[in-house]
Write an enzyme that holds these catalytic residues in place. Sequence first.
Site, PDB file in Angstrom:
ATOM      1  N   GLN A 290       0.743  -0.811  -0.272  1.00  0.00           N
ATOM      2  CA  GLN A 290       0.435   0.221   0.073  1.00  0.00           C
ATOM      3  C   GLN A 290       0.524   1.093   0.066  1.00  0.00           C
ATOM      4  OE1 GLN A 290      -3.520   0.088  -0.563  1.00  0.00           O
ATOM      5  NE2 GLN A 290      -4.038  -1.820  -0.035  1.00  0.00           N
TER       6      GLN A 290
ATOM      7  N   GLY B 117       1.586  -5.593  -7.941  1.00  0.00           N
ATOM      8  CA  GLY B 117       1.173  -5.046  -9.578  1.00  0.00           C
ATOM      9  C   GLY B 117      -0.423  -3.865  -9.003  1.00  0.00           C
ATOM     10  N   HIS B 118      -0.993  -4.967  -8.430  1.00  0.00           N
ATOM     11  CA  HIS B 118      -2.610  -4.363  -9.088  1.00  0.00           C
ATOM     12  C   HIS B 118      -2.821  -3.740  -8.098  1.00  0.00           C
ATOM     13  CE1 HIS B 118      -4.865  -6.448  -5.858  1.00  0.00           C
ATOM     14  NE2 HIS B 118      -3.788  -7.552  -5.553  1.00  0.00           N
TER      15      HIS B 118
ATOM     16  N   CYS C 264     -11.422  -8.533   3.559  1.00  0.00           N
ATOM     17  CA  CYS C 264     -10.724  -9.646   2.883  1.00  0.00           C
ATOM     18  C   CYS C 264     -11.517 -11.216   3.622  1.00  0.00           C
ATOM     19  CB  CYS C 264      -9.541  -9.458   3.756  1.00  0.00           C
ATOM     20  SG  CYS C 264      -8.721  -7.983   2.749  1.00  0.00           S
TER      21      CYS C 264
HETATM   22  C1  LIG Z   1      -3.261  -5.992  -1.769  1.00  0.00           C
HETATM   23  C2  LIG Z   1      -2.412  -6.768  -0.357  1.00  0.00           C
HETATM   24  C3  LIG Z   1      -1.694  -7.396  -0.783  1.00  0.00           C
HETATM   25  C4  LIG Z   1      -1.788  -8.453  -1.566  1.00  0.00           C
HETATM   26  O1  LIG Z   1      -1.449  -8.021  -2.762  1.00  0.00           O
HETATM   27  P1  LIG Z   1      -1.488  -9.640  -3.592  1.00  0.00           P
HETATM   28  O2  LIG Z   1      -0.442  -8.976  -5.136  1.00  0.00           O
HETATM   29  O3  LIG Z   1      -3.020  -9.273  -3.690  1.00  0.00           O
HETATM   30  O4  LIG Z   1      -1.151 -10.377  -3.589  1.00  0.00           O
HETATM   31  C5  LIG Z   1      -0.919  -7.368   0.701  1.00  0.00           C
HETATM   32  N1  LIG Z   1      -0.331  -6.812   1.178  1.00  0.00           N
HETATM   33  C6  LIG Z   1      -0.568  -5.748   1.199  1.00  0.00           C
HETATM   34  C7  LIG Z   1      -0.888  -4.944   2.246  1.00  0.00           C
HETATM   35  C8  LIG Z   1      -1.882  -5.039   0.222  1.00  0.00           C
HETATM   36  O5  LIG Z   1      -2.677  -4.538   0.896  1.00  0.00           O
END
Ligand SMILES: *Cc1c(COP(=O)(O)O)cnc(C)c1O
Length: 398
Positions: A187, A208-209, A333
């Site tokens: 984040q 990436g997303h 989640c």
């Molecule tokens: C979204 C997120 C993840 C997981 O990432 P992915 O690429 O979806 O596996 C892990 N830690 C944090 C803090 C996230 O916000």
Amino acid sequence: MTHTAHMPVYLDNAATTPVDPDVAAAMAACLTMDGVFGNPASRSHLYGWDAEERVEQARVEVSELINCDPRELVWTSGATESDNLAIKGVLLGPRARGRHLITSRIEHKAVIDSCRWLEKQGFEVTWLTPQANGAVTADAVAEALRSDTALVSLMSVNNELGVFTDIEAIAAVTRAADVPLHVDAAQALAKVPIDLAALPVELMSFSGHKIYGPKGIGALYVRRDAGLALEPQMHGGGHERGLRSGTLPTHQIVGMGRACALAAEILDAEIARLRELRQRFLAGISGLDEVRLNGDAERGVPGIVNLAFGRVDGEALILALAADVACSTASACTSATIEPSHVLRGIGLSDDLAHASIRFSMGRFTTADEVNYAAGRVVETVTRLRASFAGSPRRGAR
Ligand SMILES: *Cc1c(COP(=O)(O)O)cnc(C)c1O
């Protein structure tokens, strides 16, 4: 752009972001026969060489955003895998200092469940409780360190609250004790400046997303001079210097690289713009009483606002808003179980307040018009739900 007539305003950018059109174009050029579709590990022809060149260019793009050596980055399928590789990799590796690790109660499930799995294998975990504002302090880390501590794992920005952890202060403590520090920065990447040349962190996870790149790609930073010997979690062709086997997905990697390059160009302007949108949203709902900000107004990323609405059930509010505003309960989640969020409980919220909490997260494509509209819908909906609750015997949030 005003919000699309039939789609709700998207205020769930902390869950995922749309791929930037620029990123999508770069990815599309790496898929078909007339594009760079080759296997980056193919050493015997131009198709492979071209693909490898794109992959290495993307590695440079990511490294430039966080100021590290590109050789310190390992491609993974996302931050979940990066977290798993960092945590299990260190604890199960041949150079682990011991069988103890330190983390917190408000980490992402990828960290929490990796640590829980290690606990089941006989490792010992210290679960730090953050302060009420969501911050884990360097003092708490210093107190928990032991001679057999092999790793400290803490996130830099909490995905539900948006709150920063003081990684700089914590890294000073872990570095002095010669204990490696892993930071989940999913984040934080592309949202706040990260300078790994200045920050004494040994491992850092990225996705990436969350940064307008594609899903299914991430990276793990592994500091070269830290002397870590990670135990690989995926065995196979020995890709990524043996740390993560599997054919490299050129299009995904190019997407993540392009996303980082784009973010670097607009980072400062975006921080200011999102701060303004956040202010706009909070001003828009300021007419509502009994609204409590979860986390810390002073120390967080500008795009995330987590609010508890008194006398309203969070799930009911989300459902009532769903046609107009896409946001999430903090427990998103784990919504299969409708448990209150472990993060909100971790900072000491009652189950009632946790159930009444909603996360709104703004992003690159969020406009001022959309924020105005969303704030208006929230005020109207909360007011209506409270009025209908007032007449019912089970008055108040659960
Ligand atoms: C979204 C997120 C993840 C997981 O990432 P992915 O690429 O979806 O596996 C892990 N830690 C944090 C803090 C996230 O916000």
